[in-house]
Design a protein around this motif. Sequence first.
Motif, PDB file in Angstrom:
ATOM      1  N   TYR A   1       0.824  -1.217   0.000  1.00 44.92           N
ATOM      2  CA  TYR A   1       0.000   0.000   0.000  1.00 44.92           C
ATOM      3  C   TYR A   1       0.852   1.259   0.000  1.00 44.92           C
ATOM      4  CZ  TYR A   1       0.435   1.431   4.950  1.00 44.92           C
ATOM      5  OH  TYR A   1       0.897   1.883   6.149  1.00 44.92           O
TER       6      TYR A   1
ATOM      7  N   CYS B   1       1.943   1.889  -3.567  1.00 44.00           N
ATOM      8  CA  CYS B   1       0.807   2.492  -4.275  1.00 44.00           C
ATOM      9  C   CYS B   1       0.658   3.966  -3.914  1.00 44.00           C
ATOM     10  CB  CYS B   1      -0.478   1.736  -3.956  1.00 44.00           C
ATOM     11  SG  CYS B   1      -0.560   0.067  -4.628  1.00 44.00           S
ATOM     12  N   ASN B   2       0.899   4.278  -2.642  1.00 39.06           N
ATOM     13  CA  ASN B   2       0.831   5.672  -2.198  1.00 39.06           C
ATOM     14  C   ASN B   2       1.888   6.516  -2.895  1.00 39.06           C
ATOM     15  OD1 ASN B   2       0.306   8.007  -0.776  1.00 39.06           O
ATOM     16  ND2 ASN B   2       0.513   7.096   1.227  1.00 39.06           N
TER      17      ASN B   2
ATOM     18  N   THR C   1       3.279   6.018  -5.819  1.00 38.42           N
ATOM     19  CA  THR C   1       3.010   6.193  -7.251  1.00 38.42           C
ATOM     20  C   THR C   1       1.819   7.113  -7.513  1.00 38.42           C
ATOM     21  OG1 THR C   1       1.722   4.143  -7.225  1.00 38.42           O
ATOM     22  CG2 THR C   1       4.027   3.983  -7.880  1.00 38.42           C
ATOM     23  N   THR C   2       0.810   7.038  -6.658  1.00 39.93           N
ATOM     24  CA  THR C   2      -0.375   7.861  -6.899  1.00 39.93           C
ATOM     25  C   THR C   2      -0.193   9.307  -6.433  1.00 39.93           C
ATOM     26  OG1 THR C   2      -1.355   7.155  -4.789  1.00 39.93           O
ATOM     27  CG2 THR C   2      -1.954   5.913  -6.764  1.00 39.93           C
TER      28      THR C   2
ATOM     29  N   THR D   1      -8.587   8.296  -1.604  1.00 37.73           N
ATOM     30  CA  THR D   1      -7.256   7.692  -1.511  1.00 37.73           C
ATOM     31  C   THR D   1      -6.572   8.049  -0.190  1.00 37.73           C
ATOM     32  OG1 THR D   1      -6.359   9.587  -2.739  1.00 37.73           O
ATOM     33  CG2 THR D   1      -6.898   7.597  -3.992  1.00 37.73           C
TER      34      THR D   1
ATOM     35  N   TYR E   1      -5.376   5.192   2.464  1.00 39.70           N
ATOM     36  CA  TYR E   1      -3.979   5.036   2.876  1.00 39.70           C
ATOM     37  C   TYR E   1      -3.812   5.309   4.363  1.00 39.70           C
ATOM     38  CZ  TYR E   1      -2.754   4.944  -2.093  1.00 39.70           C
ATOM     39  OH  TYR E   1      -2.639   4.623  -3.423  1.00 39.70           O
TER      40      TYR E   1
END
Length: 396
Positions: A158, A161-162, A164-165, A191, A195
């Motif tokens: 996660y 992902c944080n 990259t986003t 999001t 997160y």
Amino acid sequence: MSYFSSFVERASPSGNFNGTPPDHLPAENGLHIWRAAVIMPFFTFAFVALRFYTRTYLLRTRKYTIDDYIVMLSMLVCIAHAVLMAIATYNGMGLHAWQYDEELNSRYYLWIGITSEFYVLGLMGFKSALLLLYVQLFGVYAKFRLACYTTLFFCMGYLFCNLTTEFLGCHPIKKKWEPDLPGHCINSIATATFYGACNMASDLVIAILPLTMIWKLQVATKLQKVGLSLVLSSGFAAWAVAVARWGIATYDLVGTEDRTWWAGVSFTLSILEINTGLICACVATLSPLWKLAYAQVKDWTGWTGPCSSKEATWPSFVRKPPYSHSSEETRRPSGPYPNRAVGGHGLPAGRESRVLAYNGSTLTSHYEDEYGLLDASGWHPHGIRDDGSQRSTEGV
């Protein structure tokens, strides 16, 4: 109560949206962010330095292992994050919403993106360092080792992902700090809430994991179990900060119009969170230093207690006391693979980890763990009973 009232008043004054920044920055909550960014890395660096002093001079470790390198890199990340946060306070971070003009607003969102990347890297660092320490101490128990690696995989997943986003969440990327540009962005509220919840939940799991092993150890008293729990579950401190930050961030997203001011509170807590987490990752490795200090205090004060001999209080890896039962044969497990732990699991490279035997309800110990964390029960070194016999490993 009066302080809380004044805090709420500062957070919700009757502002005029005239877009006039203060004459001097940092101002408002930016000043508190700046102070936290300057002070916290010094505290964290002190604990990291003590960790490596213990590893290098007390334990005389010749080779560092992966968790040591992670702590080193995480310290650099914390310093970089603090520097960037301090700079961000001169770019509008922590001001009221009506104190922004268009140019300052663009700089503010740009610096949010930059500092958030280093914040996420800091989270990766201390979480992985704590989990790898648990594996070294209790990893011989297969289910516990699996739980640690599963938690580590979840955290890295996660958080990646944080990362990259944070910048790729808008198309084009520049729309993140120039919202008037044509394009689209992902739902930032959804999001951020997701997160934050993952971060809070993973911190709680990391804090609870060692408790499941500590209370199965055959230590002498419950008080000693409590002591081990406090040392190895110091991650509860990072979890508490994460909960506070998540609550403030959620209110900032959905409960107030003055989002930038409340974001200043959240950013201050983010500095505290990654520094507190890294401190927690170091506290558990300082057991030899505490024992050494305890022995020194006893020498200075002349205090004598139930364990008055230096051999009972001075770590064997600092001062090598002669034990009548210690020998190369009793220090190593028997069999064709002397360097392998119970169940065939290899010991971490560069470590003389304690081998644990599990009989379904309690854990017993055979060898010293490197930091002496599991020496709370009054066991003789190297797993020797009072009668000179070794503990059985049956039932593993």
